[in-house]
Design a protein around this motif. Structure first.
Motif, PDB file in Angstrom:
ATOM      1  N   GLY A   1       0.833  -1.191   0.000  1.00 14.71           N
ATOM      2  CA  GLY A   1       0.000   0.000   0.000  1.00 14.71           C
ATOM      3  C   GLY A   1       0.862   1.233   0.000  1.00 14.71           C
ATOM      4  N   ASP A   2       0.271   2.341   0.360  1.00 14.05           N
ATOM      5  CA  ASP A   2       1.012   3.602   0.334  1.00 14.05           C
ATOM      6  C   ASP A   2       1.599   3.960   1.686  1.00 14.05           C
ATOM      7  OD1 ASP A   2       0.391   4.009  -2.335  1.00 14.05           O
ATOM      8  OD2 ASP A   2      -1.558   4.858  -1.823  1.00 14.05           O
ATOM      9  N   GLY A   3       1.540   3.014   2.634  1.00 13.38           N
ATOM     10  CA  GLY A   3       2.115   3.309   3.930  1.00 13.38           C
ATOM     11  C   GLY A   3       1.051   3.594   4.959  1.00 13.38           C
ATOM     12  N   ILE A   4       1.480   3.969   6.129  1.00 16.33           N
ATOM     13  CA  ILE A   4       0.571   4.211   7.240  1.00 16.33           C
ATOM     14  C   ILE A   4      -0.322   5.405   6.920  1.00 16.33           C
ATOM     15  CG2 ILE A   4       0.410   4.620   9.717  1.00 16.33           C
ATOM     16  CD1 ILE A   4       1.806   2.002   8.879  1.00 16.33           C
ATOM     17  N   GLY A   5      -1.604   5.124   6.833  1.00 22.40           N
ATOM     18  CA  GLY A   5      -2.555   6.198   6.555  1.00 22.40           C
ATOM     19  C   GLY A   5      -2.596   6.607   5.102  1.00 22.40           C
ATOM     20  N   GLY A   6      -1.601   6.254   4.333  1.00 12.38           N
ATOM     21  CA  GLY A   6      -1.588   6.572   2.916  1.00 12.38           C
ATOM     22  C   GLY A   6      -1.442   8.060   2.637  1.00 12.38           C
ATOM     23  N   ILE A   7      -0.914   8.819   3.620  1.00 16.30           N
ATOM     24  CA  ILE A   7      -0.855  10.275   3.457  1.00 16.30           C
ATOM     25  C   ILE A   7       0.590  10.740   3.268  1.00 16.30           C
ATOM     26  CG2 ILE A   7      -1.342  12.491   4.545  1.00 16.30           C
ATOM     27  CD1 ILE A   7      -3.600  11.076   6.080  1.00 16.30           C
ATOM     28  N   ALA A   8       1.464  10.321   4.178  1.00 15.68           N
ATOM     29  CA  ALA A   8       2.826  10.832   4.166  1.00 15.68           C
ATOM     30  C   ALA A   8       3.585  10.348   2.935  1.00 15.68           C
ATOM     31  CB  ALA A   8       3.559  10.374   5.425  1.00 15.68           C
ATOM     32  N   LYS A   9       4.555  11.138   2.531  1.00 16.85           N
ATOM     33  CA  LYS A   9       5.365  10.803   1.370  1.00 16.85           C
ATOM     34  C   LYS A   9       6.348   9.695   1.716  1.00 16.85           C
ATOM     35  CE  LYS A   9       5.225  15.485  -0.545  1.00 16.85           C
ATOM     36  NZ  LYS A   9       6.041  16.663  -0.914  1.00 16.85           N
ATOM     37  N   SER A  10       6.759   8.959   0.682  1.00 22.82           N
ATOM     38  CA  SER A  10       7.775   7.936   0.890  1.00 22.82           C
ATOM     39  C   SER A  10       9.152   8.598   0.862  1.00 22.82           C
ATOM     40  CB  SER A  10       7.675   6.857  -0.190  1.00 22.82           C
ATOM     41  OG  SER A  10       7.901   7.420  -1.460  1.00 22.82           O
ATOM     42  N   TYR A  11      10.150   7.869   1.382  1.00 24.78           N
ATOM     43  CA  TYR A  11      11.497   8.411   1.468  1.00 24.78           C
ATOM     44  C   TYR A  11      12.488   7.331   1.052  1.00 24.78           C
ATOM     45  CZ  TYR A  11      15.935   9.808   3.588  1.00 24.78           C
ATOM     46  OH  TYR A  11      17.260  10.108   3.805  1.00 24.78           O
ATOM     47  N   GLU A  12      13.433   7.717   0.196  1.00 20.30           N
ATOM     48  CA  GLU A  12      14.478   6.784  -0.196  1.00 20.30           C
ATOM     49  C   GLU A  12      15.808   7.259   0.372  1.00 20.30           C
ATOM     50  OE1 GLU A  12      16.342   4.462  -4.073  1.00 20.30           O
ATOM     51  OE2 GLU A  12      14.788   5.995  -4.361  1.00 20.30           O
ATOM     52  N   HIS A  13      16.401   6.396   1.208  1.00 25.18           N
ATOM     53  CA  HIS A  13      17.675   6.707   1.833  1.00 25.18           C
ATOM     54  C   HIS A  13      18.794   6.413   0.835  1.00 25.18           C
ATOM     55  CE1 HIS A  13      20.680   7.153   4.960  1.00 25.18           C
ATOM     56  NE2 HIS A  13      21.146   5.949   4.692  1.00 25.18           N
ATOM     57  N   LEU A  14      19.478   7.454   0.416  1.00 22.39           N
ATOM     58  CA  LEU A  14      20.508   7.306  -0.613  1.00 22.39           C
ATOM     59  C   LEU A  14      21.904   7.128  -0.035  1.00 22.39           C
ATOM     60  CD1 LEU A  14      19.249  10.011  -3.137  1.00 22.39           C
ATOM     61  CD2 LEU A  14      18.855   7.532  -3.178  1.00 22.39           C
ATOM     62  N   GLY A  15      22.044   7.310   1.269  1.00 22.65           N
ATOM     63  CA  GLY A  15      23.357   7.189   1.893  1.00 22.65           C
ATOM     64  C   GLY A  15      23.771   5.752   2.134  1.00 22.65           C
ATOM     65  N   GLU A  16      24.920   5.583   2.763  1.00 22.18           N
ATOM     66  CA  GLU A  16      25.435   4.251   3.075  1.00 22.18           C
ATOM     67  C   GLU A  16      24.746   3.700   4.327  1.00 22.18           C
ATOM     68  OE1 GLU A  16      27.637   2.434   1.233  1.00 22.18           O
ATOM     69  OE2 GLU A  16      27.333   4.042  -0.228  1.00 22.18           O
ATOM     70  N   ASP A  17      24.926   2.431   4.544  1.00 18.74           N
ATOM     71  CA  ASP A  17      24.460   1.806   5.777  1.00 18.74           C
ATOM     72  C   ASP A  17      25.523   0.809   6.204  1.00 18.74           C
ATOM     73  OD1 ASP A  17      22.975   1.125   7.929  1.00 18.74           O
ATOM     74  OD2 ASP A  17      21.399   0.050   6.841  1.00 18.74           O
ATOM     75  N   ILE A  18      25.821   0.768   7.494  1.00 16.67           N
ATOM     76  CA  ILE A  18      26.845  -0.157   7.990  1.00 16.67           C
ATOM     77  C   ILE A  18      26.283  -0.950   9.163  1.00 16.67           C
ATOM     78  CG2 ILE A  18      28.771   1.308   7.261  1.00 16.67           C
ATOM     79  CD1 ILE A  18      29.034   2.233  10.167  1.00 16.67           C
ATOM     80  N   LEU A  19      26.934  -2.064   9.449  1.00 19.00           N
ATOM     81  CA  LEU A  19      26.509  -2.928  10.534  1.00 19.00           C
ATOM     82  C   LEU A  19      26.752  -2.223  11.865  1.00 19.00           C
ATOM     83  CD1 LEU A  19      25.507  -5.783  11.347  1.00 19.00           C
ATOM     84  CD2 LEU A  19      27.910  -6.473  11.460  1.00 19.00           C
ATOM     85  N   ALA A  20      25.718  -2.172  12.701  1.00 20.84           N
ATOM     86  CA  ALA A  20      25.852  -1.536  14.015  1.00 20.84           C
ATOM     87  C   ALA A  20      26.130  -2.580  15.085  1.00 20.84           C
ATOM     88  CB  ALA A  20      24.583  -0.755  14.348  1.00 20.84           C
ATOM     89  N   THR A  21      25.309  -3.636  15.137  1.00 23.57           N
ATOM     90  CA  THR A  21      25.518  -4.706  16.123  1.00 23.57           C
ATOM     91  C   THR A  21      25.143  -6.045  15.486  1.00 23.57           C
ATOM     92  OG1 THR A  21      23.246  -4.544  16.975  1.00 23.57           O
ATOM     93  CG2 THR A  21      24.928  -3.205  18.073  1.00 23.57           C
ATOM     94  N   MET A  22      25.831  -7.096  15.957  1.00 17.31           N
ATOM     95  CA  MET A  22      25.463  -8.442  15.553  1.00 17.31           C
ATOM     96  C   MET A  22      25.847  -9.409  16.666  1.00 17.31           C
ATOM     97  SD  MET A  22      26.225 -10.646  12.071  1.00 17.31           S
ATOM     98  CE  MET A  22      27.886 -11.184  12.441  1.00 17.31           C
ATOM     99  N   ARG A  23      24.910 -10.269  17.031  1.00 17.95           N
ATOM    100  CA  ARG A  23      25.211 -11.281  18.042  1.00 17.95           C
ATOM    101  C   ARG A  23      24.492 -12.574  17.685  1.00 17.95           C
ATOM    102  NH1 ARG A  23      21.150 -12.095  21.798  1.00 17.95           N
ATOM    103  NH2 ARG A  23      19.399 -10.649  21.669  1.00 17.95           N
ATOM    104  N   GLU A  24      25.118 -13.685  18.053  1.00 19.56           N
ATOM    105  CA  GLU A  24      24.510 -14.999  17.844  1.00 19.56           C
ATOM    106  C   GLU A  24      24.093 -15.574  19.186  1.00 19.56           C
ATOM    107  OE1 GLU A  24      26.430 -17.977  15.575  1.00 19.56           O
ATOM    108  OE2 GLU A  24      26.694 -16.723  13.790  1.00 19.56           O
ATOM    109  N   GLU A  25      22.932 -16.224  19.206  1.00 24.07           N
ATOM    110  CA  GLU A  25      22.458 -16.870  20.424  1.00 24.07           C
ATOM    111  C   GLU A  25      21.856 -18.219  20.064  1.00 24.07           C
ATOM    112  OE1 GLU A  25      19.155 -16.367  24.011  1.00 24.07           O
ATOM    113  OE2 GLU A  25      19.306 -14.855  22.420  1.00 24.07           O
ATOM    114  N   VAL A  26      22.418 -19.264  20.646  1.00 25.46           N
ATOM    115  CA  VAL A  26      21.882 -20.607  20.451  1.00 25.46           C
ATOM    116  C   VAL A  26      20.698 -20.779  21.396  1.00 25.46           C
ATOM    117  CG1 VAL A  26      22.346 -23.085  20.572  1.00 25.46           C
ATOM    118  CG2 VAL A  26      24.138 -21.510  19.802  1.00 25.46           C
ATOM    119  N   ILE A  27      19.532 -21.044  20.851  1.00 31.91           N
ATOM    120  CA  ILE A  27      18.341 -21.229  21.671  1.00 31.91           C
ATOM    121  C   ILE A  27      18.372 -22.631  22.260  1.00 31.91           C
ATOM    122  CG2 ILE A  27      15.822 -21.214  21.722  1.00 31.91           C
ATOM    123  CD1 ILE A  27      17.113 -18.485  21.162  1.00 31.91           C
ATOM    124  N   GLY A  28      18.360 -22.714  23.594  1.00 32.60           N
ATOM    125  CA  GLY A  28      18.449 -24.001  24.279  1.00 32.60           C
ATOM    126  C   GLY A  28      17.108 -24.702  24.365  1.00 32.60           C
TER     127      GLY A  28
END
Length: 846
Positions: free
Chosen positions: A645-672
């Protein structure tokens, strides 16, 4: 007019079902009116006037069989009367005519009543003559069904009746290969318990059942055993197996053929439209029957004696329920994730506040549909049960968040500053729900794919990326991800793939259903890409939205990617369930030399890549006590697969992030073995229920334990909305022994800090023995303790000691001949006698 209208409707319904007022080229008339009523063709439309006020009372229809004998009594009432008011009158009349069947109708509401089976059942169409004639051949005998002995080889005895006499079976070394080659399907203990639970429900007078079984626990095999149970005992002549997707139709048919083909024929309806009546098991999709209400034209309500609904939480939604309710007979639902729409609902207020919503809740609630009004299924086997008993695998969760997603997940969201058309400074905030709907970031998608490929589990035979499913936000998002993954695969594996590493599998893609089947069968876009003798899909990743969430069976999946936020616990459980099955990868390898050198051939883990903190959400934030919202009614075209759809409420404009993105956090957890919170939520309210009960609190303060335990057994177990029981609470406590109700209550009120383990209790009991008998042979105490513990905890050891078959200790892994000889002779009988007198064995059972 009400009498006339009802009569006219009933006449039309009879004719539509193939019943005849007059002889024609199809045969003689098979509808007979009251003996005092004569009828000519031109009178038919006029016969509606005041039919309830006939001189000799109500005018009954007597429907005749092919030989002209009384067959069905049809008792008609006016439109403004409930047809059930004529129930006893119809019963009396049916008995006098030696009829087994009754139809009660007011022209709008109709009941079909088999006097041999119990209660009248609502039908939406009248049954055809031929269908009821076939139905009559099945004379139900619930006693046979209840008493049928179901052992682990119940299905195998159909597959290969004489298996136990074959040399390969008798040889313990050859037996595993014999089972594999012949694809013998032995029932697991919990599957036998499911069937026993169904038999108990039948004994209690129920004809609807619900099996809630975790993904990967063999619901279809269990269904095959149930089908054999009903057919073999004569309680069903024909079974309808309903699925909600085409690929599941083919999957079910293959399973039934492997399990039951020697005794019963299974067919897919659309492939056998003309001769389906020659089969005992009919498999079809709900959707194919719904199209133009085909089920009413193709079938009669009495065509099937048992209807099984696979993925039952889906197949009773919307119009699909009309198919399910159309048929008379036993009903069984299979699901891993039932929908409890009545949970936590204030029913009194709901019926007055919005009766239409309450009615929808009643119709959509899985438990109620299958006769489980208390909110508990006929049988439940959870993911935690499967993991603890060694049949399933919990995931290793890889929680990875980028700088962009960290902001999307924050309280403030991803804030974008911009100037409006008037030059004023403005701010727009985007949350995770808007990812790939109003908020777009190519860099983030690329980062997701990079992390996934760099950390994915590899195939233990070929070393390539393990087979994987990636869940996207929308079909457009799936297309983007598939493209990125293929581009990255070119760089990681030069020359190995030609844009066939990742495949979009969504409803917009032609032949998508077949793609899912090919992926399971390891021939999606080819196979054996790395090792010629190893059959595994060339395509390694299927990128989907919702097509592969429910009922999709592909045990060699090693990686799942949640590249989308998830807010439905049902969706989360279903997606997670795609990876929980175990698998031996050697089954796909045809080179014995390579087989011998594979270090880890069995699947013991799978990775769940979570890029939107979904696991954290269901662990910490999701309100498990909230009333589940009803799904929006589907329009004529149905809901979009991806809810684009057009998003929440269909009113606000969409936004395309043109910048870079990098990993902030990553962790592994084995579920027992304790699982995730979503897997263990069932009994968290028991403590609150007990603490808030004034009678229980007062009785415990007065140290009146017998009174408390009796009260809980009578007034709490089985009667609360959560349907507590001691066995279920024991499971929830996750203790390695059989704790008592008193211990549970003591723990709730803080009288004991925790539940003691089996070994702690054994140490205490042995200490009491030592204190009483004060053994002088100090050096023998370790041997005495080993003997004491083995005798308490092992049925087999107790049998060996009591029967005197001491030679059996030579092969016993728990307590050996050497262990027994180390016990001084006088204690060999003294310890068993002491245990019988002073130790409760029940608390040490698992």
């Amino acid at each position: 007019m009400k009498e006339a209208a009802a009569r006219i409707k009933i006449n039309k319904l009879l004719e539509a079902a193939g019943w005849r007022f007059f002889a024609d080229d199809k045969g003689p008339a098979n509808i007979q009116l009251e003996p005092s009523v004569t009828l000519k063709p031109h009178d038919l439309d006029a016969l509606g006037e005041n039919f309830e006020k006939a001189q000799k009372g109500f005018i009954d229809f007597l429907l005749l069989n092919e030989k002209g004998f009384p067959f069905i009594v049809l008792e008609a009432k006016a439109e403004d009367k409930n047809p059930l008011v004529a129930k006893e009158q119809a019963r009396k009349y049916a008995r006098s005519q030696n009829c087994r069947f009754v139809i009660l109708s007011n022209g709008n509401l109709h009941y079909f009543w088999d006097l041999e089976r119990g209660n009248p059942y609502v039908i939406t169409s009248f049954p055809t003559p031929g269908s009821v004639i076939g139905y009559q051949k099945t004379l139900p005998d619930p006693k046979r069904l209840i008493e049928e002995y179901v052992e682990d080889d119940y299905v195998v005895l159909t597959q290969r009746p004489g298996y136990a006499a074959e040399a390969s079976w008798k040889s313990e070394q050859e037996r595993p290969r014999f089972i594999e080659v012949n694809a013998l399907r032995f029932l697991r203990p919990y599957q036998k318990k499911a069937i026993a639970a169904l038999q108990a429900a039948v004994k209690a007078g129920k004809d609807r059942f619900l099996f809630e079984m975790a993904t990967g626990t063999g619901k279809t095999l269990t269904a095959a055993a149930v089908i054999k149970l009903f057919l073999r005992t004569g309680n069903a002549r024909r079974v309808l197996f309903l699925v909600d997707r085409l690929e599941l139709e083919d999957q079910a048919l293959k399973a039934f053929k492997k399990a039951l083909a020697n005794d019963y024929k299974a067919v897919i309806y659309k492939e056998n439209r003309d001769d389906w009546r020659h089969a005992e098991i009919i498999v079809t999709t709900v959707q194919s029957l719904l199209f133009n209400n085909k089920y009413q034209q193709l079938f009669s309500p009495t065509d099937f004696d048992l209807v099984i609904s696979d993925e039952a939480h889906r197949s009773i939604g919307g119009n699909a329920r009309s198919v399910f309710d159309f048929f008379v007979g036993y009903k069984l639902g299979l699901t891993a994730t039932p929908r409890d729409y009545l949970k936590k609902l204030d029913k009194k207020n709901a019926t007055t506040k919005d009766p239409r919503e309450f009615e929808r809740r009643l119709l959509l609630d899985t438990y109620r549909t299958f006769g489980c009004d208390d909110g508990q299924p006929t049988f439940r086997y959870s993911l935690l049960d499967g993991v603890k008993e060694g049949y399933l695998i919990n995931p290793t969760v890889v929680d990875a968040r980028s700088e962009v997603t960290t902001q999307l997940l924050s309280d403030n969201g991803f804030v974008v500053e911009f100037k409006d058309e008037g030059g004023e400074d403005q701010k727009e905030s985007y949350k995770q729900r808007e990812f790939e709907k109003r908020f777009f970031s190519k860099a983030t998608n690329q980062l997701f794919c990079k992390i996934f490929l760099e950390n994915a589990l590899r195939d233990p035979i070929s070393g390539e990326i393990g087979k994987s499913i990636v869940f996207a936000v929308s079909q457009n998002h799936a297309a983007k991800l598939a493209q990125i993954l293929n581009e990255m695969a070119d760089r990681m594996f030069p020359g190995k793939y030609q844009s066939d590493f990742a495949v979009q599998v969504t409803s917009h893609v032609d032949g998508a259903q077949q793609l899912t089947i090919n992926f399971t069968n390891n021939n999606l876009l080819g196979s054996a890409n790395f090792i010629p003798t190893y059959k595994t899909s060339k395509a390694r990743i299927c990128v989907t939205v919702g097509m592969m969430t429910t009922g999709y069976d592909c045990p060699d999946i090693l990686n799942l990617g949640l590249l989308r936020p998830i807010f439905s616990p049902t969706d989360f459980v279903q997606m997670k369930g795609r990876g929980t099955r175990k698998h031996d990868f050697r089954e796909q390898l045809f080179d014995e030399a390579i087989k011998e050198n594979v270090k880890q051939p069995k699947k013991t883990a799978f990775k769940l890549f979570d890029f939107f903190a979904n696991c954290e959400y269901f662990e910490k934030e999701y309100n498990y006590d909230q009333i589940i919202k009803l799904p929006k009614p589907k329009g004529k075209g149905g809901e979009k697969e991806d809810n684009e759809g057009d998003g929440i409420g269909g009113i606000a404009k969409s936004y395309e992030h043109l910048g870079e993105d990098i990993l902030a956090t990553m962790r592994e957890e084995v579920i027992g073995s304790e699982g995730m919170k979503i897997d263990r939520m069932l009994y968290q309210k028991f403590e609150t229920t007990i603490r808030e009960n004034d009678f229980i609190v007062a009785s415990i303060e007065a140290n009146q334990w017998d009174r408390v335990i009796d009260y809980v057994n009578r007034e709490i177990f089985g009667k609360s909305a959560e349907f507590y029981s001691l066995e279920k609470l024991r499971k929830a406590a996750d203790v390695d022994r059989r704790i008592t109700l008193r211990e549970i209550l003591e723990k709730i009120f803080g009288l004991i800090p925790r539940f003691k383990s089996k070994d702690e209790l054994l140490e205490e009991e042995f200490s009491k023995f030592v204190a009483d008998y004060k053994p002088e042979e100090a050096e023998a105490i370790p041997a005495l303790k080993t003997y004491f513990k083995a005798y308490v905890t092992s049925d087999q050891i107790r049998y060996i000691i009591e029967s005197g078959h001491l030679t059996d200790l030579a092969t016993n892994p728990v307590f050996s001949t050497r262990d027994f000889k180390a016990v001084p002779s006088k204690y060999r009988t003294l310890i068993p006698e002491y245990i019988k007198d002073y130790v409760s064995l029940n608390q040490f059972a698992a």
